[in-house]
Design a protein around this motif. Structure first.
Motif, PDB file in Angstrom:
ATOM      1  N   VAL A 140       0.836  -1.201   0.000  1.00  0.00           N
ATOM      2  CA  VAL A 140       0.000   0.000   0.000  1.00  0.00           C
ATOM      3  C   VAL A 140       0.870   1.251   0.000  1.00  0.00           C
ATOM      4  CG1 VAL A 140      -1.681   1.346   1.320  1.00  0.00           C
ATOM      5  CG2 VAL A 140      -1.947  -1.134   1.106  1.00  0.00           C
ATOM      6  N   ASP A 141       1.936   1.249   0.785  1.00  0.00           N
ATOM      7  CA  ASP A 141       2.830   2.404   0.856  1.00  0.00           C
ATOM      8  C   ASP A 141       3.446   2.714  -0.504  1.00  0.00           C
ATOM      9  OD1 ASP A 141       2.288   2.637   3.535  1.00  0.00           O
ATOM     10  OD2 ASP A 141       4.109   1.603   4.193  1.00  0.00           O
ATOM     11  N   VAL A 142       3.861   1.660  -1.227  1.00  0.00           N
ATOM     12  CA  VAL A 142       4.453   1.851  -2.556  1.00  0.00           C
ATOM     13  C   VAL A 142       3.418   2.395  -3.530  1.00  0.00           C
ATOM     14  CG1 VAL A 142       5.478   0.681  -4.549  1.00  0.00           C
ATOM     15  CG2 VAL A 142       6.215   0.066  -2.242  1.00  0.00           C
ATOM     16  N   VAL A 143       2.228   1.805  -3.498  1.00  0.00           N
ATOM     17  CA  VAL A 143       1.158   2.211  -4.425  1.00  0.00           C
ATOM     18  C   VAL A 143       0.776   3.673  -4.219  1.00  0.00           C
ATOM     19  CG1 VAL A 143      -1.272   1.859  -5.024  1.00  0.00           C
ATOM     20  CG2 VAL A 143       0.228  -0.112  -4.714  1.00  0.00           C
ATOM     21  N   THR A 144       0.585   4.085  -2.979  1.00  0.00           N
ATOM     22  CA  THR A 144       0.171   5.461  -2.711  1.00  0.00           C
ATOM     23  C   THR A 144       1.288   6.463  -2.991  1.00  0.00           C
ATOM     24  OG1 THR A 144       0.756   5.132  -0.369  1.00  0.00           O
ATOM     25  CG2 THR A 144      -1.550   4.795  -0.998  1.00  0.00           C
ATOM     26  N   GLU A 145       2.528   5.992  -2.961  1.00  0.00           N
ATOM     27  CA  GLU A 145       3.661   6.892  -3.200  1.00  0.00           C
ATOM     28  C   GLU A 145       3.898   7.133  -4.689  1.00  0.00           C
ATOM     29  OE1 GLU A 145       8.493   7.190  -2.406  1.00  0.00           O
ATOM     30  OE2 GLU A 145       7.322   5.591  -1.470  1.00  0.00           O
ATOM     31  N   ILE A 146       3.847   6.078  -5.508  1.00  0.00           N
ATOM     32  CA  ILE A 146       4.201   6.226  -6.927  1.00  0.00           C
ATOM     33  C   ILE A 146       3.020   6.079  -7.877  1.00  0.00           C
ATOM     34  CG2 ILE A 146       6.513   5.352  -6.443  1.00  0.00           C
ATOM     35  CD1 ILE A 146       5.743   2.751  -7.783  1.00  0.00           C
ATOM     36  N   GLY A 147       1.850   5.666  -7.365  1.00  0.00           N
ATOM     37  CA  GLY A 147       0.693   5.461  -8.231  1.00  0.00           C
ATOM     38  C   GLY A 147      -0.096   6.736  -8.471  1.00  0.00           C
ATOM     39  N   THR A 157      -9.404   6.991  -8.472  1.00  0.00           N
ATOM     40  CA  THR A 157     -10.589   6.487  -7.769  1.00  0.00           C
ATOM     41  C   THR A 157     -11.873   6.942  -8.468  1.00  0.00           C
ATOM     42  OG1 THR A 157      -9.382   6.640  -5.681  1.00  0.00           O
ATOM     43  CG2 THR A 157     -11.768   6.377  -5.549  1.00  0.00           C
ATOM     44  N   PRO A 158     -12.737   5.995  -8.860  1.00  0.00           N
ATOM     45  CA  PRO A 158     -13.984   6.361  -9.541  1.00  0.00           C
ATOM     46  C   PRO A 158     -15.025   6.877  -8.555  1.00  0.00           C
ATOM     47  CG  PRO A 158     -13.904   4.001  -9.216  1.00  0.00           C
ATOM     48  CD  PRO A 158     -12.582   4.539  -8.725  1.00  0.00           C
ATOM     49  N   GLU A 159     -16.082   7.456  -9.071  1.00  0.00           N
ATOM     50  CA  GLU A 159     -17.145   7.960  -8.211  1.00  0.00           C
ATOM     51  C   GLU A 159     -17.852   6.821  -7.480  1.00  0.00           C
ATOM     52  OE1 GLU A 159     -19.823  10.382 -10.359  1.00  0.00           O
ATOM     53  OE2 GLU A 159     -18.337  11.917 -10.864  1.00  0.00           O
ATOM     54  N   SER A 160     -17.938   5.650  -8.130  1.00  0.00           N
ATOM     55  CA  SER A 160     -18.564   4.496  -7.487  1.00  0.00           C
ATOM     56  C   SER A 160     -17.847   3.222  -7.917  1.00  0.00           C
ATOM     57  CB  SER A 160     -20.050   4.406  -7.856  1.00  0.00           C
ATOM     58  OG  SER A 160     -20.211   4.222  -9.257  1.00  0.00           O
ATOM     59  N   SER A 201     -16.834   5.206   1.084  1.00  0.00           N
ATOM     60  CA  SER A 201     -15.868   4.324   1.749  1.00  0.00           C
ATOM     61  C   SER A 201     -14.451   4.859   1.550  1.00  0.00           C
ATOM     62  CB  SER A 201     -15.967   2.906   1.202  1.00  0.00           C
ATOM     63  OG  SER A 201     -15.455   2.857  -0.120  1.00  0.00           O
ATOM     64  N   SER A 202     -13.528   4.285   2.287  1.00  0.00           N
ATOM     65  CA  SER A 202     -12.136   4.739   2.211  1.00  0.00           C
ATOM     66  C   SER A 202     -11.329   4.000   1.153  1.00  0.00           C
ATOM     67  CB  SER A 202     -11.463   4.554   3.578  1.00  0.00           C
ATOM     68  OG  SER A 202     -11.531   3.193   3.988  1.00  0.00           O
ATOM     69  N   VAL A 203     -12.002   3.236   0.296  1.00  0.00           N
ATOM     70  CA  VAL A 203     -11.304   2.497  -0.756  1.00  0.00           C
ATOM     71  C   VAL A 203     -10.870   3.448  -1.862  1.00  0.00           C
ATOM     72  CG1 VAL A 203     -11.521   0.724  -2.539  1.00  0.00           C
ATOM     73  CG2 VAL A 203     -12.517   0.353  -0.284  1.00  0.00           C
ATOM     74  N   LYS A 204      -9.587   3.365  -2.232  1.00  0.00           N
ATOM     75  CA  LYS A 204      -9.020   4.182  -3.304  1.00  0.00           C
ATOM     76  C   LYS A 204      -8.530   3.270  -4.427  1.00  0.00           C
ATOM     77  CE  LYS A 204      -8.973   8.401  -1.378  1.00  0.00           C
ATOM     78  NZ  LYS A 204      -9.526   9.618  -2.019  1.00  0.00           N
ATOM     79  N   LEU A 205      -8.427   3.815  -5.627  1.00  0.00           N
ATOM     80  CA  LEU A 205      -7.917   3.062  -6.769  1.00  0.00           C
ATOM     81  C   LEU A 205      -6.756   3.823  -7.393  1.00  0.00           C
ATOM     82  CD1 LEU A 205      -8.187   0.641  -8.685  1.00  0.00           C
ATOM     83  CD2 LEU A 205      -9.792   1.992 -10.053  1.00  0.00           C
ATOM     84  N   TYR A 206      -5.631   3.128  -7.582  1.00  0.00           N
ATOM     85  CA  TYR A 206      -4.430   3.737  -8.143  1.00  0.00           C
ATOM     86  C   TYR A 206      -3.998   3.011  -9.411  1.00  0.00           C
ATOM     87  CZ  TYR A 206      -3.877   6.210  -3.686  1.00  0.00           C
ATOM     88  OH  TYR A 206      -4.068   7.018  -2.596  1.00  0.00           O
ATOM     89  N   THR A 238      -6.758   0.216  -2.663  1.00  0.00           N
ATOM     90  CA  THR A 238      -6.202   0.252  -1.316  1.00  0.00           C
ATOM     91  C   THR A 238      -7.294   0.725  -0.360  1.00  0.00           C
ATOM     92  OG1 THR A 238      -5.466   2.557  -1.379  1.00  0.00           O
ATOM     93  CG2 THR A 238      -3.947   0.890  -2.250  1.00  0.00           C
ATOM     94  N   VAL A 239      -7.072   0.445   0.910  1.00  0.00           N
ATOM     95  CA  VAL A 239      -7.958   0.973   1.952  1.00  0.00           C
ATOM     96  C   VAL A 239      -7.127   1.855   2.854  1.00  0.00           C
ATOM     97  CG1 VAL A 239      -9.469   0.402   3.886  1.00  0.00           C
ATOM     98  CG2 VAL A 239      -9.409  -1.082   1.885  1.00  0.00           C
ATOM     99  N   ALA A 240      -7.521   3.089   3.002  1.00  0.00           N
ATOM    100  CA  ALA A 240      -6.760   4.049   3.809  1.00  0.00           C
ATOM    101  C   ALA A 240      -6.745   3.611   5.270  1.00  0.00           C
ATOM    102  CB  ALA A 240      -7.356   5.422   3.670  1.00  0.00           C
TER     103      ALA A 240
END
Length: 285
Positions: free
Chosen positions: A222-229, A233-236, A250-255, A283-285
């Motif tokens: 998750v750390d790698v994805v949020t750093e370089i991705g 994240t779509p609306e739904s 929800s706290s789900v993000k898409l990278y 990912t989930v924050a």
């Protein structure tokens, strides 16, 4: 599974066992099967590209575990493997080739090496065999991690219950003569066993359908994805589009990011075409 059926596949990464996770994933997120009989069913994606049958996979896992038990540590095993690879690189020309050259010289009086048929190496097949071996080891390792974590939790609960029954606090252990401080199981079980998340993630990418998406289940990833991705994240997040759904807000993000970058490479490694694609990871924050 056809291309159309793979359109909305989302795979957990880098884990291969549902029981391995501390928290549940959204229903519909699948696990990449290592090819064992018990790794089938609605929770698993079984790639049609797995090179080993279920019986072969079971036998291979047994051989891998037997091989690993012959070493005192993972470092010893790694050293042995590197030494073997180095020996192969430095190996001289086979005697059969040398005798063939001598026969040619005896017949013609000239030294002309007899052309040999080059061995055809299926690089993709080798990569898939190695990837399936990695998944098999991950399957076994995750079971061990889960079992040890469960023992650790039971140990902690047992000592807490005993303290409550006896009415003893931590400070009492220092004051009561003849009673030693209670033992403790410290550390991160998974980290202590050295589960290589990048190797497992790479193996999952090897067998994932071209359009598959992924759901990160390990903090380091998750750390790698949020750093370089790139956050896309779509609306739904709907079942029809992604194979699972989550409530709005929800706290789900898409990278989005390159597969080779996720594994720490600056470019696509030789023979790993599957790492050239751009992948999407939840990912989930």
């Amino acid at each position: 599974m056809s291309a159309s059926e793979c359109k909305n596949v989302t795979l957990a990464i880098p884990a291969v066992r549902p029981q391995f996770l501390a928290s549940e994933l959204p229903e519909g997120v699948l696990f990449c099967s290592p090819g064992l009989r018990e790794a089938t069913g609605s929770s698993f994606f079984v790639s049609p590209d797995l090179p080993m049958s279920q019986a072969d996979a079971r036998g291979q896992l047994h051989e891998l575990l037997q091989y690993g038990q012959s070493f005192r540590s993972a470092r010893d095993m790694s050293g042995d493997v590197l030494a073997e690879k180095n020996a192969k690189k430095q190996a001289s020309k086979p005697l059969s080739d040398e005798f063939a050259d001598l026969d040619a010289f005896a017949e013609t009086g000239e030294f002309t090496a007899v052309p040999k048929e080059e061995e055809v190496v299926d690089v993709q097949l080798q990569a898939r065999v190695a990837a399936q071996k990695t998944l098999l080891l991950a399957w076994d390792m995750e079971q061990r991690v889960a079992e040890l974590a469960d023992l650790k939790n039971k140990f902690t609960e047992s000592t807490a219950n005993l303290d409550t029954i006896l009415g003893i606090s931590d400070d009492d252990y220092e004051e009561l003569p003849g009673i030693e401080a209670k033992a403790a199981l410290n550390g991160d079980v998974e980290e202590d066993l050295g589960v290589p998340w990048r190797a497992v993630a790479g193996a999952i990418l090897e067998f994932a359908p071209e359009n598959a998406r992924f759901f990160a289940v390990k903090k380091e990833l998750v750390d790698v994805v949020t750093e370089i991705g790139e956050d896309i994240t779509p609306e739904s997040i709907t079942l029809d589009e992604y194979g699972f759904s989550v409530p709005a807000g929800s706290s789900v993000k898409l990278y989005s990011l390159k597969a080779y970058a996720l594994l720490g490479h600056t470019r696509v490694p030789e023979g790993r075409k599957c790492l050239s694609r751009t992948i999407e990871i939840f990912t989930v924050a």
